[in-house]
Design a protein around this motif. Structure first.
Motif, PDB file in Angstrom:
ATOM      1  N   GLU B 145      53.476  45.342  33.999  1.00 21.36           N
ATOM      2  CA  GLU B 145      54.207  44.604  35.051  1.00 21.36           C
ATOM      3  C   GLU B 145      53.878  43.144  35.043  1.00 21.36           C
ATOM      4  O   GLU B 145      52.583  42.552  34.809  1.00 21.36           O
ATOM      5  N   ASP B 146      54.783  42.145  35.418  1.00 17.77           N
ATOM      6  CA  ASP B 146      54.450  40.793  35.391  1.00 17.77           C
ATOM      7  C   ASP B 146      54.225  40.434  37.026  1.00 17.77           C
ATOM      8  O   ASP B 146      55.091  40.827  37.971  1.00 17.77           O
ATOM      9  N   TYR B 147      53.583  39.341  37.212  1.00 18.04           N
ATOM     10  CA  TYR B 147      53.292  38.790  38.637  1.00 18.04           C
ATOM     11  C   TYR B 147      53.153  37.383  38.472  1.00 18.04           C
ATOM     12  O   TYR B 147      52.291  36.952  37.508  1.00 18.04           O
ATOM     13  N   THR B 148      54.111  36.591  39.313  1.00 18.76           N
ATOM     14  CA  THR B 148      53.749  35.084  39.310  1.00 18.76           C
ATOM     15  C   THR B 148      53.459  34.892  40.724  1.00 18.76           C
ATOM     16  O   THR B 148      54.434  35.243  41.697  1.00 18.76           O
ATOM     17  N   PHE B 149      52.403  34.171  40.962  1.00 20.08           N
ATOM     18  CA  PHE B 149      52.029  33.434  42.441  1.00 20.08           C
ATOM     19  C   PHE B 149      52.000  32.182  42.393  1.00 20.08           C
ATOM     20  O   PHE B 149      51.694  31.481  41.387  1.00 20.08           O
ATOM     21  N   VAL B 185      46.643  43.085  42.195  1.00 19.40           N
ATOM     22  CA  VAL B 185      46.844  43.045  40.897  1.00 19.40           C
ATOM     23  C   VAL B 185      45.826  42.775  40.094  1.00 19.40           C
ATOM     24  O   VAL B 185      45.796  43.234  38.894  1.00 19.40           O
ATOM     25  N   LYS B 198      53.998  38.997  48.862  1.00 21.30           N
ATOM     26  CA  LYS B 198      53.552  38.186  47.774  1.00 21.30           C
ATOM     27  C   LYS B 198      52.998  36.564  48.269  1.00 21.30           C
ATOM     28  O   LYS B 198      51.990  36.055  47.838  1.00 21.30           O
TER      29      LYS B 198
END
Lengths: 330, 330
Positions: B145-149, B185, B198
């Motif tokens: 999975e991708d996460y961008t914060f 994450v 988020k």
């Protein structure tokens, strides 16, 4: 759908098994053979219906594989194998003896160019992903400092060094980054750090019966290059505890670039890249497999010669088209 | 030493000033001119002896610059300027309207190919460095999975949206990543996160005299797309506090890839890339300048057309040779 990329594995240890698992996660690839120095019939691999061959058969099967992934060790296997097989196949290796990379590059480059093949060397996470991040960090923030921290994870070289001491039955050495140092770097303080201030070394040792533990401990902590410059802790444990608690292959680390911009260098920036890996060989294998795709694409374009992660545009690692990548990931 | 790369800047706001400062940090480059829509004589730039030209003069100076760095905005400037000047110069821009990148790419690609020039679009940190990290993470850990914060940092678009509300004199909106989400994450838990989980939004508003603050607050927190899906906090402050405490341009964020390998996906890995930036425009400018070097080198090789960060090998960003890079950074 195009024909899948036909992958071969040379060497079937932890890294080779990792490559086998990684290829199974990539729909555009197929594992077509595993090559070993052992008797092929003695090797039971995880994937059904994939043939195991003796390594001597590599010379005669050049039409059957698109990319060979070399999974031997950097000390004695890869310096011979990579140039040899780069003349016959597109190849990828994880050669990680930093000081010898220039010589390895030259040997492989000559062979690959002669054979019209693409060879990608020294991919994995360090060298590999960490190297790329050092390069991007240096190029973007030319006025700054680099920091690389490793761990917590097992160092094979340091574990071996302990095992060579008389009276040691077996041992594992963990490299542990010093948390205070990382925090200072993250705050942009750009500290000048000694070797001792960056990493600690933690050793778990099973001593042979009757061995002098105090002498072993002393030999470890004073060993030049390996331990003398570090704060080193030595724990003596029994074989059962060792087998139960020290079989893991977790690893990781951090690359941090701390830099300054502005008319009077008044603005600070910190770029941090970090890895927390459940298995060092499985992750390294996944990097090798992504670069095997790149080697295949570069070869299809007619390129040849030796490349490192520095020379390969990110898009080559992905199965997606340029249009897809720009739409989904840019 | 080769002749320095001759850089021009089009547009002299925060980003243009950042490029000017960054070029001064790079010994292989020289700033040779700044182009503006304003009256050139009204513009005082930081670097002595560098000429300021009216933007209309760009058509006649194509022999005097190696790369033009476009420092206009993505809303109205770059969609027109980048295709126009890509026909005349090697160019670099930071076009950041994600949804419109495919159309921008096509327009710029056609112009650059016609002119035989190299155009690099959408470089900066997102799109740009964050995009590269999403790509590497996806290619290496395909099951994940991708996460961008983003943040903590000012969102220009959200600040503008607040300033359009009746009774608002001025406002700044900070996007703040939710720490609990990042920690989950990082632990490899691969949580499914809603928009609200988020990021939080924090607004600092100067109200006009006599304005109904409760009505302004209500209009902000219920605004569709911008605020309704988030936990939003509104602080009313006076002009003096606003000017003193909210002029900063710090920003940053995180790209995290959480993935699994192993026969039964039993092994977890987390790749994290993070930025802590003292100045968003100065850092973005530094990325543009590194890619200006890449545009120059690609053009020297005879390439043309539009590229993104995906299409450019890391080595092109560096002033160092392949031999140096392998020795010093691999």
């Amino acid at each position: 759908m195009n024909d899948p990329i036909r992958i071969g594995i040379i060497g079937y240890g932890n890294l080779g098994r990792g490559v086998e698992l990684s290829v199974a996660q990539n729909e555009d690839m197929r594992l077509c053979g595993v090559f070993t120095r052992r008797a092929p019939e003695s090797l039971a691999i995880l994937t059904p219906d994939v043939p195991v061959y003796h390594i001597d058969r590599l010379e005669e099967m050049t039409g059957d594989f698109d990319v060979m992934i070399l999974c031997g060790g950097s000390a004695t296997d890869l310096p011979l194998q990579t140039p040899r097989y780069a003349a016959l196949y597109n190849v990828v290796d994880s050669f990680d003896t930093h000081a010898k990379i220039p010589a390895h590059f030259d040997a492989v480059d000559g062979a690959a160019k002669k054979g019209g093949k693409v060879a990608v060397i020294s991919v994995g996470w360090d060298p590999g992903l960490f190297s790329i991040n050092r390069l991007y960090g240096n190029a973007i923030l030319p006025c700054g400092e680099d920091y690389t921290f490793w761990g917590k994870g097992v160092s094979q070289g340091h574990s071996d060094a302990i095992r060579r001491i008389e009276g040691v039955e077996t041992a594992k050495q963990y490299t542990v980054p010093v948390q205070e140092a990382i925090e200072s770097v993250r705050r942009g303080e750009a500290p000048a750090l000694t070797t001792r201030e960056k990493h600690k070394r933690e050793c778990f040792v099973v001593a042979k019966e009757g061995a002098d533990k105090e002498r072993i401990r002393e030999q470890i902590v004073t060993m030049p290059n390996y331990f003398a410059d570090y704060d080193t802790t030595v724990h003596f444990i029994d074989r059962e505890t060792f087998d139960k608690e020290h079989g893991g292959m977790a690893h990781g680390g951090f690359v941090i670039r701390s830099g300054r911009t502005g008319k009077n260098s008044e603005t600070g920036h910190v770029i941090e890249y970090s890895l927390r890996l459940g298995s060092n060989p499985e992750f390294t294998a996944s990097v090798l497999v992504a670069y095997a795709r790149a080697a295949y694409k570069l070869s299809k374009e007619g390129q040849s010669g030796c490349k490192t992660a520095f020379d390969i545009a990110p898009a080559y690692l992905s199965p997606k088209s340029g249009v897809q990548l720009r739409k989904e990931l840019l």
